[in-house]
Design a protein around this motif. Structure first.
Motif, short mmCIF file in Angstrom:
data_model
loop_
_atom_site.label_atom_id
_atom_site.label_comp_id
_atom_site.label_asym_id
_atom_site.label_seq_id
_atom_site.Cartn_x
_atom_site.Cartn_y
_atom_site.Cartn_z
N LYS A 129 2.98 -58.20 105.28
CA LYS A 129 1.46 -58.12 105.46
C LYS A 129 0.71 -58.91 104.22
CE LYS A 129 -0.18 -53.70 104.16
NZ LYS A 129 -0.59 -53.70 102.92
N THR A 130 -0.56 -58.91 104.36
CA THR A 130 -1.30 -59.78 103.29
C THR A 130 -1.19 -59.11 102.21
OG1 THR A 130 -2.94 -59.98 105.11
CG2 THR A 130 -3.81 -60.44 103.12
N GLY A 131 -1.06 -60.17 100.88
CA GLY A 131 -1.49 -59.65 99.55
C GLY A 131 -0.44 -58.81 98.79
N GLY A 132 -0.41 -58.41 97.76
CA GLY A 132 0.46 -57.53 97.00
C GLY A 132 -0.08 -56.37 96.52
N GLY A 133 0.53 -55.70 95.47
CA GLY A 133 -0.01 -54.50 94.82
C GLY A 133 1.16 -53.43 94.50
N TYR A 134 0.68 -52.35 94.59
CA TYR A 134 1.64 -51.19 94.32
C TYR A 134 2.31 -50.67 95.32
CZ TYR A 134 -1.13 -50.53 89.76
OH TYR A 134 -2.01 -50.80 88.82
N LEU A 135 3.72 -50.61 94.96
CA LEU A 135 4.88 -49.78 95.83
C LEU A 135 5.02 -48.42 95.21
CD1 LEU A 135 7.16 -52.76 97.02
CD2 LEU A 135 5.46 -51.79 98.36
N THR A 136 5.30 -47.84 95.96
CA THR A 136 5.82 -46.50 95.85
C THR A 136 7.10 -46.27 96.10
OG1 THR A 136 4.81 -45.29 97.44
CG2 THR A 136 3.69 -45.37 95.67
N GLN A 137 8.14 -45.53 95.44
CA GLN A 137 9.43 -45.07 96.01
C GLN A 137 9.67 -43.64 95.61
OE1 GLN A 137 12.66 -47.72 94.70
NE2 GLN A 137 14.14 -46.66 95.79
N PHE A 138 10.02 -42.94 96.63
CA PHE A 138 10.50 -41.42 96.51
C PHE A 138 11.92 -41.29 96.83
CE2 PHE A 138 6.24 -42.26 97.96
CZ PHE A 138 5.62 -41.28 97.42
N TYR A 139 12.39 -40.26 96.08
CA TYR A 139 14.04 -40.19 95.89
C TYR A 139 14.34 -38.82 96.85
CZ TYR A 139 13.28 -43.71 92.62
OH TYR A 139 12.69 -44.78 92.03
N PRO A 140 14.59 -38.83 98.12
CA PRO A 140 14.64 -37.76 99.06
C PRO A 140 15.87 -36.80 98.44
CG PRO A 140 13.89 -39.60 100.51
CD PRO A 140 14.11 -40.13 98.98
N HIS A 141 15.94 -35.53 98.51
CA HIS A 141 16.73 -34.50 98.39
C HIS A 141 18.01 -34.79 98.89
CE1 HIS A 141 14.48 -31.60 95.90
NE2 HIS A 141 13.53 -32.01 96.51
N LEU A 142 18.94 -34.55 98.47
CA LEU A 142 20.44 -34.75 99.35
C LEU A 142 20.49 -33.26 100.03
CD1 LEU A 142 22.75 -36.11 96.36
CD2 LEU A 142 21.26 -37.40 97.99
N GLY A 143 21.43 -33.48 101.14
CA GLY A 143 21.61 -32.46 102.01
C GLY A 143 20.92 -32.68 103.50
N PRO A 144 20.69 -31.49 104.11
CA PRO A 144 20.13 -31.56 105.55
C PRO A 144 18.88 -32.50 105.72
CG PRO A 144 21.12 -29.52 105.01
CD PRO A 144 20.96 -30.16 103.69
N GLY A 162 20.86 -34.62 110.11
CA GLY A 162 21.85 -35.40 109.50
C GLY A 162 22.02 -35.01 108.02
N ILE A 163 22.89 -35.45 107.43
CA ILE A 163 22.94 -35.23 105.93
C ILE A 163 22.75 -36.29 105.10
CG2 ILE A 163 24.46 -34.34 104.22
CD1 ILE A 163 24.35 -32.09 106.33
N ASN A 164 21.70 -36.15 104.06
CA ASN A 164 21.75 -37.24 103.07
C ASN A 164 22.80 -37.07 101.89
OD1 ASN A 164 19.51 -38.25 104.35
ND2 ASN A 164 17.74 -37.13 103.18
N GLU A 165 23.34 -38.34 101.62
CA GLU A 165 24.38 -38.25 100.93
C GLU A 165 24.07 -39.19 99.48
OE1 GLU A 165 27.99 -39.41 102.74
OE2 GLU A 165 28.24 -37.66 104.16
N GLU A 166 24.72 -38.72 98.62
CA GLU A 166 24.85 -39.50 97.27
C GLU A 166 25.12 -40.88 97.30
OE1 GLU A 166 23.86 -39.00 93.36
OE2 GLU A 166 24.95 -37.22 93.88
N GLY A 167 24.58 -41.79 96.84
CA GLY A 167 25.30 -43.22 96.52
C GLY A 167 24.20 -44.19 96.44
N PRO A 168 24.56 -45.61 96.45
CA PRO A 168 23.58 -46.37 96.13
C PRO A 168 22.55 -46.66 97.34
CG PRO A 168 25.78 -47.57 96.89
CD PRO A 168 25.77 -46.13 96.74
#
Length: 474
Positions: free
Chosen positions: A372-387, A408-414
């Motif tokens: 998409k057009t332009g640039g600017g601020y991105l945000t990154q969130f770090y969802p909890h592990l588990g269901p 599903g299950i969110n797992e640890e990892g890169p």
């Protein structure tokens, strides 16, 4: 959970008993009154209780129905006190288009067989033989229904949990009916899976769309001049995000001005959903706003306003449903498959929900957005592990809506480091099979995510909205 735009579900509650029993066994009258009063305390105070009373005749049932209709109830919960004929129930729900939850709770855990007379049996030990009769007649009347069976004596957490869950689901209907969706701009060009007929949306999902042009939005903060208010909002942004290279009030001052303006706009227009996409040249005021929309809309999501990128109205609805029932509503889509680990990488660039993040979300500035057009601020969130639960909303060839869900299950990892929210999700059916099944359901390319297991509540929401659900995997 406090929302920028508050709504409160209305739940019709009544009880039924057979009128013929009352003159025969006068002790039943105070017994049933006490049981009904106790039952009403099980309805959580998160909803507005519309009381239809104890119904023992067709006329009382009609009066309850008039009351429920006038209140536009989102759900009906019926306590079956003892045997009752279905004419005690039907007039109360005949003209409503909401599910009827039949609560079949017996007062005592077990009979004292030797010392039980007819009155005690009918009043305190009747696990309703009438439930099947009620469902048979609700079916014939084309009404949706559910049954909860349990006991009063000693408490029954299962019954209480089910009642609470139904009330949560009813709150979704209220939000859709009482609030509006803001469409700013139009969907991302060519994403035809996202395109929608807003009149059909209103008829089928009760959600009204208000259209806004970007020219209006660029000017939205022009009259926001109260420096103390802007400063407080800037501090809140810094409290919410870690900003790459260090965050200062000055850095986010303009963003804070716009967030203050957006919050007022949301309240004035009664908006609980926003689907936006800008496809202009991102110069001048347009560029200023476009560059900071992602964190600005994230501040709205935090307060219960579902903000979807790429103009996707259907995913805004999915985000709102999850936010309402679980306190979280994160936009996501399929990113990658790690075949070695048999997991799916799922996430999205764009606005997110701080409530899903296990640690403080980060904000970084990029010279160019992808696609998409332009640039600017991105945000990154770090969802909890588990269901984790995913909800997609789609339509069939006749315009009917459908929910697509998976747990599903969110797992640890890169995870990827280019500034987008990502989850490593393992599904019971395996990554390859999940992608096949999920895609075969035709869910569009976006879905909403929330930590925890929420399919059971979503099934109740679907019953209230009268839409089918494809359960992909649990």
């Amino acid at each position: 959970m406090s929302m920028l735009v508050e709504t409160k579900a209305r739940v019709g509650v009544f009880a039924i008993a057979l009128g013929a029993y009352l003159p025969q066994f006068p002790s039943l009258v105070p017994e049933f009154q006490a049981q009904y009063e106790q039952f009403k305390t099980m309805i959580p105070d998160t909803v507005e209780l519309v009381d239809g009373g104890i119904v023992t005749t067709k006329e009382l049932s009609q009066a309850a129905g008039d009351k429920f209709r006038a209140a536009d109830v989102d759900l009906v919960i019926l306590q079956l006190l003892t045997y009752a004929t279905s004419y005690n129930m039907l007039p109360a729900v005949r003209d409503l288009d909401v599910p009827v939850v039949l609560v079949n709770v017996q007062k005592l855990r077990a009979p004292d067989y030797e010392h039980t007379d007819t009155a005690k049996w009918l009043g305190e030990l009747y696990a309703c033989g009438a439930v099947g009769e009620m469902v048979a007649d609700l079916e014939r009347a084309g009404k949706r229904h559910a049954v909860i069976t349990g006991v009063v004596e000693g408490g029954d957490p299962t019954v209480q949990a089910e009642i609470n869950d139904w009330c949560k689901a009813a709150q979704v209907r209220r939000r859709f009916r009482d609030t509006n969706l803001a469409q700013i701009g139009r969907p991302y060009p060519g994403m035809m899976d996202l395109y929608i007929d807003e009149t059909n949306l209103y008829h089928r999902m009760w959600l009204y769309t208000k259209q806004f042009d970007w020219e209006k939005m660029w000017a939205i903060a022009d009259n926001v001049t109260d420096e103390a208010v802007i400063r407080a909002k800037a501090e809140e942004i810094l409290d919410t995000f870690d900003i790459e290279g260090g965050g200062t009030v000055e850095k986010v001052w303009e963003m804070a001005r716009y967030v203050v303006a957006f919050e007022q706009w949301v309240k004035d227009e009664k908006i609980a959903f926003i689907a936006s996409h800008y496809d202009g040249f991102a110069q001048g005021k347009a560029g200023v706003l476009d560059s900071m929309l992602i964190p600005a809309f994230s501040m709205l999501i935090k307060q219960g306003v579902a903000c979807a990128v790429e103009g996707d109205i259907k995913v805004a609805m999915a985000m709102s449903i999850l936010k309402t029932i679980s306190g979280q509503g994160q936009l996501s889509e399929m990113y990658s498959i790690d075949f070695d680990k048999d997991i799916c990488i799922i996430g999205h660039s764009g606005s997110g929900d701080a409530a899903i993040s296990a640690k403080k979300p980060t904000m970084k500035i990029v010279p160019v957005f992808h696609g998409k057009t332009g640039g600017g601020y991105l945000t990154q969130f770090y969802p909890h592990l588990g269901p984790v639960t995913y909800l997609g909303i789609t339509q069939d060839k006749d315009g009917h809506f459908k929910f697509v869900v998976a747990e599903g299950i969110n797992e640890e990892g890169p995870i990827f480091t280019f500034g987008d929210t990502n989850m490593r999700t393992r599904f019971a059916c395996g990554a390859r099979e999940f992608v096949n099944r999920w895609s075969e359901a035709g869910p569009t390319h976006h879905m909403a995510a929330a930590c925890g297991r929420h399919i059971d509540t979503i099934l109740k929401v679907a019953k209230i909205f009268n839409v089918p659900v494809d359960v992909i995997t649990r």
